[in-house]
Design an enzyme around this catalytic site. Structure first.
Site, PDB file in Angstrom:
ATOM      1  CB  SER A  96     -39.062 -26.467  25.470  1.00 55.35           C
ATOM      2  OG  SER A  96     -40.027 -25.343  25.795  1.00 55.35           O
ATOM      3  CE  LYS A 171     -42.505 -24.247  23.990  1.00 60.77           C
ATOM      4  NZ  LYS A 171     -41.476 -23.946  24.725  1.00 60.77           N
ATOM      5  CE  LYS A 239     -35.030 -27.837  23.260  1.00 56.07           C
ATOM      6  NZ  LYS A 239     -35.824 -27.324  24.202  1.00 56.07           N
TER       7      LYS A 239
END
Length: 292
Positions: A96, A171, A239
């Site tokens: 990701s 995502k 993150k």
């Protein structure tokens, strides 16, 4: 395409690699810590001492590492994927990362003669173990079609969502929805506990109505049990929310709830809880409520 290299054998990468072995692929793994490679070998895979060794015979290369700089590190340089994978191989990045980085690296991959797909996954560790991940895929339609069998070995809901970078954009949206849901569930459980409600019964009935969600199903009991063993670490969700808020700002899109939850996740990580499952955000709600 029978030879698959998997770079990154962490919480998600290792079970994905094992499921590929079970599906009949010849799987060669590389990981910085040897114990994970040993686990793959014990389950029928092969281990490599370097990225170059892992990818040299691969028809498909899957990378599953934590962040954008990590992906760049494993694909670039003399020992990287781009310099050592054979021409025509599929490169599937299941990490990701930032959508703009994914799109740029896809261009570099094509220049190196590879066929890139950004294919981040959702479903956590259990989804990876069970081979039922949701996979959102960006890249050329013909490359997606070529990768279908490999993706079917690790996922259940697999959708081509557009050109390179699109998978990472979807995502990011996924992580926004999940984070806000975890925060809402955390607040609801703290509220229920404060009133002495039978929380097991409450979550059962809530799960059967409009408030029901996979977040409630998978994370509710962990919160009740105060069991935050990581299926997806808070540090990684931190993150990902940074990716969401940055990309939203670039697109002039307001994400007020996302921004607020991003700050709560950041606070939890900064307090030393980044290694907990993202359901550990519940600890922040309890702390703010003066509860344990």
């Amino acid at each position: 395409m029978t030879n698959v290299a998997v770079i990154g054998l962490g919480i998600m990468g290792l079970p994905m690699a094992i499921n590929l072995v079970k599906a009949g692929y010849t799987v060669t793994g590389f990981n910085r810590s040897q114990d994970k490679t040993d686990k793959l070998v014990a389950d029928g895979g092969k281990g490599a001492a370097s990225i170059a060794e892992a990818v040299k015979e691969a028809d498909v290369v899957i990378t599953m590492v934590p962040d954008s700089p990590d992906v760049e590190a494993v694909v670039s340089g003399d020992d990287g994927v781009f310099a050592n994978a054979k021409k025509g191989a599929l490169w599937i990045d299941a990490s990701s990362i930032r959508p703009d980085v994914a799109a740029r690296l896809a261009e570099d991959a094509r220049a190196a003669g590879l066929r890139p797909l950004d294919a981040p996954v959702s479903g956590g560790e259990q989804g990876a173990i069970d081979g039922v991940l949701s996979i959102m895929v960006g890249g050329a339609a013909e490359d997606f079609a070529a990768a279908q069998d490999v993706l079917n070995a690790v996922g259940k809901t697999i959708v081509h969502v557009g050109p390179s970078g699109s998978g990472q954009t979807v995502k990011a949206a996924n992580q926004l929805i999940v984070a806000v849901n975890i925060q809402a569930l955390s607040e609801a459980i703290a509220f229920l506990e404060a009133y002495g409600v039978d929380t097991d019964a409450a979550l059962k009935v809530l799960g059967g109505g409009l408030a029901g969600s996979k977040v409630l199903d998978q994370k509710g009991q962990k919160m009740l049990d105060r069991n935050f063993d990581p299926g997806f670490r808070l540090a990684l969700h931190h993150k990902d929310l940074g990716i969401v808020t940055s990309a939203a700002r670039e697109a002039n899109v307001a994400v007020p709830l996302g921004a607020a939850v991003a700050q709560l996740v950041a606070a939890t990580v900064n307090q030393g809880d980044g290694g907990l499952d993202h359901s550990g955000l519940f600890k922040q709600v309890l702390q703010q409520s003066g509860r344990k």
